[in-house]
Design a protein around this motif. Structure first.
Motif, PDB file in Angstrom:
ATOM      1  N   PHE A 208      55.395  65.178 -20.132  1.00  0.00           N
ATOM      2  CA  PHE A 208      56.507  65.715 -20.918  1.00  0.00           C
ATOM      3  C   PHE A 208      57.466  66.397 -19.957  1.00  0.00           C
ATOM      4  O   PHE A 208      57.057  67.243 -19.149  1.00  0.00           O
ATOM      5  N   VAL A 209      58.753  66.031 -20.040  1.00  0.00           N
ATOM      6  CA  VAL A 209      59.771  66.567 -19.135  1.00  0.00           C
ATOM      7  C   VAL A 209      60.917  67.150 -19.952  1.00  0.00           C
ATOM      8  O   VAL A 209      61.455  66.482 -20.850  1.00  0.00           O
ATOM      9  N   ALA A 210      61.290  68.388 -19.648  1.00  0.00           N
ATOM     10  CA  ALA A 210      62.360  69.053 -20.393  1.00  0.00           C
ATOM     11  C   ALA A 210      63.265  69.820 -19.437  1.00  0.00           C
ATOM     12  O   ALA A 210      62.783  70.568 -18.587  1.00  0.00           O
ATOM     13  N   GLN A 211      64.569  69.619 -19.597  1.00  0.00           N
ATOM     14  CA  GLN A 211      65.571  70.395 -18.870  1.00  0.00           C
ATOM     15  C   GLN A 211      65.996  71.560 -19.761  1.00  0.00           C
ATOM     16  O   GLN A 211      66.520  71.339 -20.861  1.00  0.00           O
ATOM     17  N   ILE A 212      65.758  72.779 -19.305  1.00  0.00           N
ATOM     18  CA  ILE A 212      66.043  73.965 -20.097  1.00  0.00           C
ATOM     19  C   ILE A 212      67.351  74.590 -19.623  1.00  0.00           C
ATOM     20  O   ILE A 212      67.504  74.884 -18.427  1.00  0.00           O
ATOM     21  N   VAL A 213      68.285  74.790 -20.557  1.00  0.00           N
ATOM     22  CA  VAL A 213      69.565  75.425 -20.253  1.00  0.00           C
ATOM     23  C   VAL A 213      69.575  76.795 -20.924  1.00  0.00           C
ATOM     24  O   VAL A 213      69.460  76.898 -22.154  1.00  0.00           O
ATOM     25  N   LEU A 214      69.699  77.847 -20.118  1.00  0.00           N
ATOM     26  CA  LEU A 214      69.636  79.220 -20.603  1.00  0.00           C
ATOM     27  C   LEU A 214      71.037  79.750 -20.898  1.00  0.00           C
ATOM     28  O   LEU A 214      71.968  79.544 -20.121  1.00  0.00           O
ATOM     29  N   HIS A 215      71.182  80.457 -22.045  1.00  0.00           N
ATOM     30  CA  HIS A 215      72.462  81.035 -22.445  1.00  0.00           C
ATOM     31  C   HIS A 215      72.424  82.557 -22.301  1.00  0.00           C
ATOM     32  O   HIS A 215      71.351  83.165 -22.255  1.00  0.00           O
ATOM     33  N   ALA A 216      73.610  83.148 -22.261  1.00  0.00           N
ATOM     34  CA  ALA A 216      73.721  84.584 -22.025  1.00  0.00           C
ATOM     35  C   ALA A 216      73.077  85.417 -23.124  1.00  0.00           C
ATOM     36  O   ALA A 216      72.670  86.552 -22.894  1.00  0.00           O
ATOM     37  N   ASP A 217      72.978  84.864 -24.339  1.00  0.00           N
ATOM     38  CA  ASP A 217      72.407  85.619 -25.455  1.00  0.00           C
ATOM     39  C   ASP A 217      70.884  85.527 -25.528  1.00  0.00           C
ATOM     40  O   ASP A 217      70.265  85.987 -26.492  1.00  0.00           O
ATOM     41  N   GLY A 218      70.268  84.927 -24.506  1.00  0.00           N
ATOM     42  CA  GLY A 218      68.813  84.842 -24.479  1.00  0.00           C
ATOM     43  C   GLY A 218      68.240  83.638 -25.196  1.00  0.00           C
ATOM     44  O   GLY A 218      67.019  83.499 -25.296  1.00  0.00           O
ATOM     45  N   THR A 219      69.105  82.762 -25.696  1.00  0.00           N
ATOM     46  CA  THR A 219      68.639  81.526 -26.314  1.00  0.00           C
ATOM     47  C   THR A 219      68.714  80.395 -25.294  1.00  0.00           C
ATOM     48  O   THR A 219      69.264  80.552 -24.207  1.00  0.00           O
ATOM     49  N   ALA A 220      68.145  79.258 -25.641  1.00  0.00           N
ATOM     50  CA  ALA A 220      68.119  78.126 -24.726  1.00  0.00           C
ATOM     51  C   ALA A 220      68.274  76.823 -25.496  1.00  0.00           C
ATOM     52  O   ALA A 220      67.910  76.733 -26.674  1.00  0.00           O
ATOM     53  N   ASP A 221      68.796  75.835 -24.821  1.00  0.00           N
ATOM     54  CA  ASP A 221      68.868  74.473 -25.327  1.00  0.00           C
ATOM     55  C   ASP A 221      68.022  73.584 -24.432  1.00  0.00           C
ATOM     56  O   ASP A 221      67.770  73.903 -23.258  1.00  0.00           O
ATOM     57  N   CYS A 222      67.615  72.460 -24.984  1.00  0.00           N
ATOM     58  CA  CYS A 222      66.855  71.486 -24.200  1.00  0.00           C
ATOM     59  C   CYS A 222      67.329  70.088 -24.581  1.00  0.00           C
ATOM     60  O   CYS A 222      66.726  69.431 -25.440  1.00  0.00           O
ATOM     61  N   PRO A 223      68.411  69.623 -23.966  1.00  0.00           N
ATOM     62  CA  PRO A 223      68.934  68.307 -24.315  1.00  0.00           C
ATOM     63  C   PRO A 223      68.033  67.184 -23.807  1.00  0.00           C
ATOM     64  O   PRO A 223      67.595  67.196 -22.660  1.00  0.00           O
ATOM     65  N   ASP A 224      67.720  66.273 -24.704  1.00  0.00           N
ATOM     66  CA  ASP A 224      67.009  65.033 -24.356  1.00  0.00           C
ATOM     67  C   ASP A 224      65.681  65.226 -23.626  1.00  0.00           C
ATOM     68  O   ASP A 224      65.464  64.679 -22.534  1.00  0.00           O
ATOM     69  N   PRO A 225      64.730  65.985 -24.173  1.00  0.00           N
ATOM     70  CA  PRO A 225      63.392  66.003 -23.577  1.00  0.00           C
ATOM     71  C   PRO A 225      62.791  64.606 -23.655  1.00  0.00           C
ATOM     72  O   PRO A 225      63.158  63.803 -24.519  1.00  0.00           O
ATOM     73  N   ALA A 226      61.869  64.310 -22.756  1.00  0.00           N
ATOM     74  CA  ALA A 226      61.366  62.934 -22.665  1.00  0.00           C
ATOM     75  C   ALA A 226      59.890  62.914 -22.324  1.00  0.00           C
ATOM     76  O   ALA A 226      59.313  63.904 -21.840  1.00  0.00           O
ATOM     77  N   LEU A 227      59.278  61.762 -22.550  1.00  0.00           N
ATOM     78  CA  LEU A 227      57.957  61.448 -22.031  1.00  0.00           C
ATOM     79  C   LEU A 227      58.118  60.404 -20.940  1.00  0.00           C
ATOM     80  O   LEU A 227      58.841  59.413 -21.117  1.00  0.00           O
ATOM     81  N   GLU A 228      57.458  60.631 -19.816  1.00  0.00           N
ATOM     82  CA  GLU A 228      57.504  59.687 -18.710  1.00  0.00           C
ATOM     83  C   GLU A 228      56.083  59.205 -18.431  1.00  0.00           C
ATOM     84  O   GLU A 228      55.192  60.013 -18.145  1.00  0.00           O
ATOM     85  N   ALA A 229      55.874  57.902 -18.531  1.00  0.00           N
ATOM     86  CA  ALA A 229      54.551  57.320 -18.332  1.00  0.00           C
ATOM     87  C   ALA A 229      54.494  56.567 -17.011  1.00  0.00           C
ATOM     88  O   ALA A 229      55.454  55.893 -16.632  1.00  0.00           O
ATOM     89  N   VAL A 230      53.376  56.701 -16.319  1.00  0.00           N
ATOM     90  CA  VAL A 230      53.106  55.915 -15.116  1.00  0.00           C
ATOM     91  C   VAL A 230      51.821  55.133 -15.371  1.00  0.00           C
ATOM     92  O   VAL A 230      50.753  55.721 -15.567  1.00  0.00           O
TER      93      VAL A 230
END
Length: 283
Positions: A208-230
């Motif tokens: 599971f891979v997630a890019q976390i974007v932190l905001h000034a108000d202490g909240t966060a977004d995570c656009p397009d989390p994904a599963l990567e299989a090998v």
């Protein structure tokens, strides 16, 4: 006379109708007892058997990570005493149950090689960290503010490893390998079409891979989390789910297994890993 008969019939129907399940009380408790494992309809559930003859549902075996399962299985086999602290739900028509993750679980009398205390189903999972991830862990997702992000990720029972890499003041990457040993035939109809039911014979990893974007108000977004299989032959694949929205985090926050049908169906059709096209089991 007719009206009386109608009212009587309605009363009989109401009495015969099943009572809708609902929670009548919630509380923080510490309870001690022995553990029993009961299997019904291919689902194994741990129960805490109290000294007064009552019992509390601890949770499905599949909801616990390797350390939690090992400790509870030892408790069942050796009839060890277990002390559990956690949030208890009391229902009107079914046994009381703990919510997961448990706050604390102490299995008394385990050998030195076994974990004597399990703080949560995922407590034994190792974590690597590059940079200060604390602000990201403390943030709450804008679409689910029920718990801090780090708390939800730490409590998820189906990760076998976790890592944080801070990439800037407001950006971090979270990665976690899924515990492939926790996946069984009850989780996907495609496993019956694989040459081996042990997913580690098919996949090197599913992450599971997630890019976390932190905001000034202490909240966060995570656009397009994904599963990567090998796959075992080195082939890589990636899945980003747009529908339903926020699917991955919804499963993580509810401590439920993430469905792997996309990768399992591909493996089943690959002669290296599966039995090819055909009936994939019951729908």
């Amino acid at each position: 006379m007719t009206r009386t008969c109608v009212l009587a019939a309605l009363a009989a129907l109401l009495l015969a109708a099943p009572v809708q399940a609902r929670v009548v009380k919630e509380m923080q408790v510490t309870r001690t007892g022995k553990v029993a494992a009961v299997t019904e309809d291919q689902v194994t559930v741990y129960r805490l058997m109290l000294d007064n003859g009552r019992m509390i549902v601890i949770g499905d075996k599949a909801f616990f990570g390797p350390a939690g399962r090992a400790a509870l299985d030892q408790a069942v086999e050796r009839k060890l005493t277990v002390e559990i602290s956690g949030h208890l739900l009391i229902h009107n028509d079914q046994p009381p149950m703990f919510t997961l993750p448990l706050e604390r679980m102490d299995v008394r009398g385990l050998s030195a090689q076994a974990p004597a205390s399990v703080q949560s189903p995922a407590a034994s999972v190792q974590e690597q960290q590059s940079g200060d991830a604390a602000p990201f862990k403390a943030a709450k997702l804008r679409f689910d503010k029920s718990a801090p992000l780090g708390q939800a990720l730490d409590a998820y029972a189906f990760f076998s490893s976790r890592s944080w890499q801070v990439q800037g003041a407001n950006k971090a990457e979270f990665k976690a390998d899924l515990d492939l040993s926790s996946v069984s035939e009850t989780d996907s109809r495609f496993i019956a079409r694989l040459n081996s039911k042990n997913l580690q014979d098919t996949f090197k990893s599913i992450t599971f891979v997630a890019q976390i974007v932190l905001h000034a108000d202490g909240t966060a977004d995570c656009p397009d989390p994904a599963l990567e299989a090998v796959f075992q032959d080195g082939t890589k694949d990636r899945l980003v789910l747009k529908e339903p929205p926020n699917y991955y985090f919804d499963r993580i926050y509810k401590n439920r297994k993430i469905k792997l049908d996309y990768f399992l169906s591909k493996a089943a059709l690959n002669p290296k890993y599966g039995k090819g096209a055909g009936t994939a089991g019951p729908q």
